[in-house]
Design a protein around this motif. Structure first.
Motif, PDB file in Angstrom:
ATOM      1  N   LEU A 104       0.840  -1.192   0.000  1.00 59.54           N
ATOM      2  CA  LEU A 104       0.000   0.000   0.000  1.00 59.54           C
ATOM      3  C   LEU A 104       0.875   1.241   0.000  1.00 59.54           C
ATOM      4  N   ILE A 105       0.436   2.276  -0.676  1.00 57.58           N
ATOM      5  CA  ILE A 105       1.087   3.577  -0.603  1.00 57.58           C
ATOM      6  C   ILE A 105       0.181   4.484   0.229  1.00 57.58           C
ATOM      7  N   CYS A 106       0.757   5.108   1.238  1.00 55.95           N
ATOM      8  CA  CYS A 106      -0.030   5.950   2.132  1.00 55.95           C
ATOM      9  C   CYS A 106       0.326   7.419   1.936  1.00 55.95           C
ATOM     10  N   SER A 107      -0.568   8.292   2.375  1.00 55.93           N
ATOM     11  CA  SER A 107      -0.322   9.729   2.241  1.00 55.93           C
ATOM     12  C   SER A 107       0.391  10.305   3.456  1.00 55.93           C
ATOM     13  N   ASP A 108       0.214   9.699   4.621  1.00 57.11           N
ATOM     14  CA  ASP A 108       0.846  10.164   5.861  1.00 57.11           C
ATOM     15  C   ASP A 108       1.452   8.942   6.538  1.00 57.11           C
ATOM     16  N   TYR A 109       2.754   8.791   6.387  1.00 52.26           N
ATOM     17  CA  TYR A 109       3.435   7.580   6.836  1.00 52.26           C
ATOM     18  C   TYR A 109       3.225   7.315   8.325  1.00 52.26           C
ATOM     19  N   GLU A 110       3.463   8.285   9.172  1.00 56.48           N
ATOM     20  CA  GLU A 110       3.360   8.061  10.623  1.00 56.48           C
ATOM     21  C   GLU A 110       1.934   7.689  11.025  1.00 56.48           C
ATOM     22  N   ARG A 111       0.950   8.346  10.434  1.00 52.66           N
ATOM     23  CA  ARG A 111      -0.450   8.046  10.741  1.00 52.66           C
ATOM     24  C   ARG A 111      -0.794   6.610  10.329  1.00 52.66           C
ATOM     25  N   SER A 112      -0.373   6.208   9.122  1.00 47.21           N
ATOM     26  CA  SER A 112      -0.663   4.849   8.651  1.00 47.21           C
ATOM     27  C   SER A 112       0.147   3.809   9.406  1.00 47.21           C
ATOM     28  N   LYS A 113       1.383   4.118   9.727  1.00 45.34           N
ATOM     29  CA  LYS A 113       2.199   3.201  10.533  1.00 45.34           C
ATOM     30  C   LYS A 113       1.502   2.936  11.871  1.00 45.34           C
ATOM     31  N   HIS A 114       1.031   3.991  12.519  1.00 44.56           N
ATOM     32  CA  HIS A 114       0.317   3.836  13.792  1.00 44.56           C
ATOM     33  C   HIS A 114      -0.945   2.986  13.611  1.00 44.56           C
ATOM     34  N   PHE A 115      -1.722   3.266  12.573  1.00 45.26           N
ATOM     35  CA  PHE A 115      -2.964   2.542  12.335  1.00 45.26           C
ATOM     36  C   PHE A 115      -2.712   1.046  12.151  1.00 45.26           C
ATOM     37  N   TYR A 116      -1.798   0.690  11.257  1.00 45.98           N
ATOM     38  CA  TYR A 116      -1.587  -0.724  10.952  1.00 45.98           C
ATOM     39  C   TYR A 116      -0.828  -1.464  12.051  1.00 45.98           C
ATOM     40  N   SER A 117       0.100  -0.804  12.735  1.00 45.32           N
ATOM     41  CA  SER A 117       0.864  -1.508  13.770  1.00 45.32           C
ATOM     42  C   SER A 117       0.217  -1.418  15.147  1.00 45.32           C
ATOM     43  N   GLU A 118      -0.277  -0.242  15.522  1.00 44.13           N
ATOM     44  CA  GLU A 118      -0.845  -0.080  16.866  1.00 44.13           C
ATOM     45  C   GLU A 118      -2.338  -0.394  16.927  1.00 44.13           C
ATOM     46  N   VAL A 119      -3.107   0.127  15.981  1.00 45.04           N
ATOM     47  CA  VAL A 119      -4.561  -0.069  16.021  1.00 45.04           C
ATOM     48  C   VAL A 119      -4.922  -1.484  15.563  1.00 45.04           C
ATOM     49  N   LEU A 120      -4.407  -1.898  14.391  1.00 48.66           N
ATOM     50  CA  LEU A 120      -4.733  -3.239  13.903  1.00 48.66           C
ATOM     51  C   LEU A 120      -3.826  -4.311  14.488  1.00 48.66           C
ATOM     52  N   GLY A 121      -2.681  -3.923  15.024  1.00 45.73           N
ATOM     53  CA  GLY A 121      -1.820  -4.869  15.737  1.00 45.73           C
ATOM     54  C   GLY A 121      -0.886  -5.700  14.891  1.00 45.73           C
ATOM     55  N   PHE A 122      -0.612  -5.288  13.657  1.00 46.76           N
ATOM     56  CA  PHE A 122       0.335  -6.041  12.825  1.00 46.76           C
ATOM     57  C   PHE A 122       1.745  -5.778  13.325  1.00 46.76           C
ATOM     58  N   ARG A 123       2.526  -6.832  13.427  1.00 48.24           N
ATOM     59  CA  ARG A 123       3.891  -6.743  13.955  1.00 48.24           C
ATOM     60  C   ARG A 123       4.838  -6.135  12.921  1.00 48.24           C
ATOM     61  N   ILE A 124       5.645  -5.169  13.379  1.00 51.21           N
ATOM     62  CA  ILE A 124       6.645  -4.568  12.495  1.00 51.21           C
ATOM     63  C   ILE A 124       7.806  -5.539  12.334  1.00 51.21           C
ATOM     64  N   ILE A 125       8.108  -5.871  11.087  1.00 52.72           N
ATOM     65  CA  ILE A 125       9.220  -6.762  10.771  1.00 52.72           C
ATOM     66  C   ILE A 125      10.472  -5.951  10.466  1.00 52.72           C
ATOM     67  N   HIS A 126      10.299  -4.930   9.608  1.00 50.17           N
ATOM     68  CA  HIS A 126      11.449  -4.146   9.153  1.00 50.17           C
ATOM     69  C   HIS A 126      10.952  -2.774   8.709  1.00 50.17           C
ATOM     70  N   GLU A 127      11.762  -1.767   8.984  1.00 49.05           N
ATOM     71  CA  GLU A 127      11.418  -0.404   8.585  1.00 49.05           C
ATOM     72  C   GLU A 127      12.671   0.268   8.043  1.00 49.05           C
ATOM     73  N   VAL A 128      12.514   0.978   6.931  1.00 50.47           N
ATOM     74  CA  VAL A 128      13.661   1.656   6.329  1.00 50.47           C
ATOM     75  C   VAL A 128      13.202   2.964   5.699  1.00 50.47           C
ATOM     76  N   TYR A 129      14.086   3.955   5.745  1.00 51.12           N
ATOM     77  CA  TYR A 129      13.850   5.200   5.015  1.00 51.12           C
ATOM     78  C   TYR A 129      14.826   5.237   3.856  1.00 51.12           C
ATOM     79  N   ARG A 130      14.288   5.408   2.657  1.00 49.02           N
ATOM     80  CA  ARG A 130      15.118   5.440   1.449  1.00 49.02           C
ATOM     81  C   ARG A 130      15.244   6.890   1.009  1.00 49.02           C
ATOM     82  N   ALA A 131      16.341   7.523   1.424  1.00 50.64           N
ATOM     83  CA  ALA A 131      16.543   8.958   1.200  1.00 50.64           C
ATOM     84  C   ALA A 131      16.528   9.323  -0.282  1.00 50.64           C
ATOM     85  N   ASP A 132      17.069   8.461  -1.127  1.00 52.96           N
ATOM     86  CA  ASP A 132      17.110   8.765  -2.559  1.00 52.96           C
ATOM     87  C   ASP A 132      15.715   8.882  -3.174  1.00 52.96           C
ATOM     88  N   ARG A 133      14.715   8.287  -2.524  1.00 57.43           N
ATOM     89  CA  ARG A 133      13.325   8.357  -3.010  1.00 57.43           C
ATOM     90  C   ARG A 133      12.431   9.183  -2.090  1.00 57.43           C
TER      91      ARG A 133
END
Length: 134
Positions: A14-43
């Motif tokens: 999925l592509i989201c419009s607000d990363y922090e808001r969607s990260k919170h929703f899917y990991s905290e509200v829906l409870g999906f476990r974070i496996i890996h997170e990366v910021y790709r500066a070039d993009r």
């Protein structure tokens, strides 16, 4: 008939419009476990890998100024995500306690299964589909 080429659905991206808001929703509200997170500066893009189950993942991306979905829900492309749950009423009660509103529960006239929809922070429809998943 030859055997199927594919074993299972591995992930949905999925592509989201607000990363922090969607990260919170899917990991905290829906409870999906974070496996890996990366910021790709070039993009200027975040990528978050979430575990739905040991064999099913969700990839969450952010990009600068992604275009809005043209229409819903019949736009070409992904129509909705659907998650199987054993007890739809129990799941809905837990989601309501976390601030998630849903539509009324309906019954599929073909399968007889109960289902409903709620929305993610970008208004993407998410379906809960009740079935015995044991």
């Amino acid at each position: 008939m030859s055997p199927p080429l594919f074993q299972a659905l591995h992930h949905v991206a999925l592509i989201c419009s607000d990363y922090e808001r969607s990260k919170h929703f899917y990991s905290e509200v829906l409870g999906f476990r974070i496996i890996h997170e990366v910021y790709r500066a070039d993009r200027a893009s975040h990528k978050l890998d979430l575990e739905i189950s040991p064999t099913q993942h969700l990839e969450l991306f952010s990009f600068p100024s992604p275009p809005a979905r043209p229409t819903r829900p019949e736009a070409c492309g992904l129509r909705h995500l659907a998650f199987a749950v054993q007890d739809i009423e129990k799941t809905l009660a837990e989601l309501r306690a976390r601030g998630v509103e849903s539509e009324e529960v309906r019954v599929d006239p073909v399968t007889g299964q109960r289902f409903t929809f709620f929305r993610d922070p970008d208004d993407l429809p998410i379906e809960l589909y009740e079935q015995d998943i044991r």
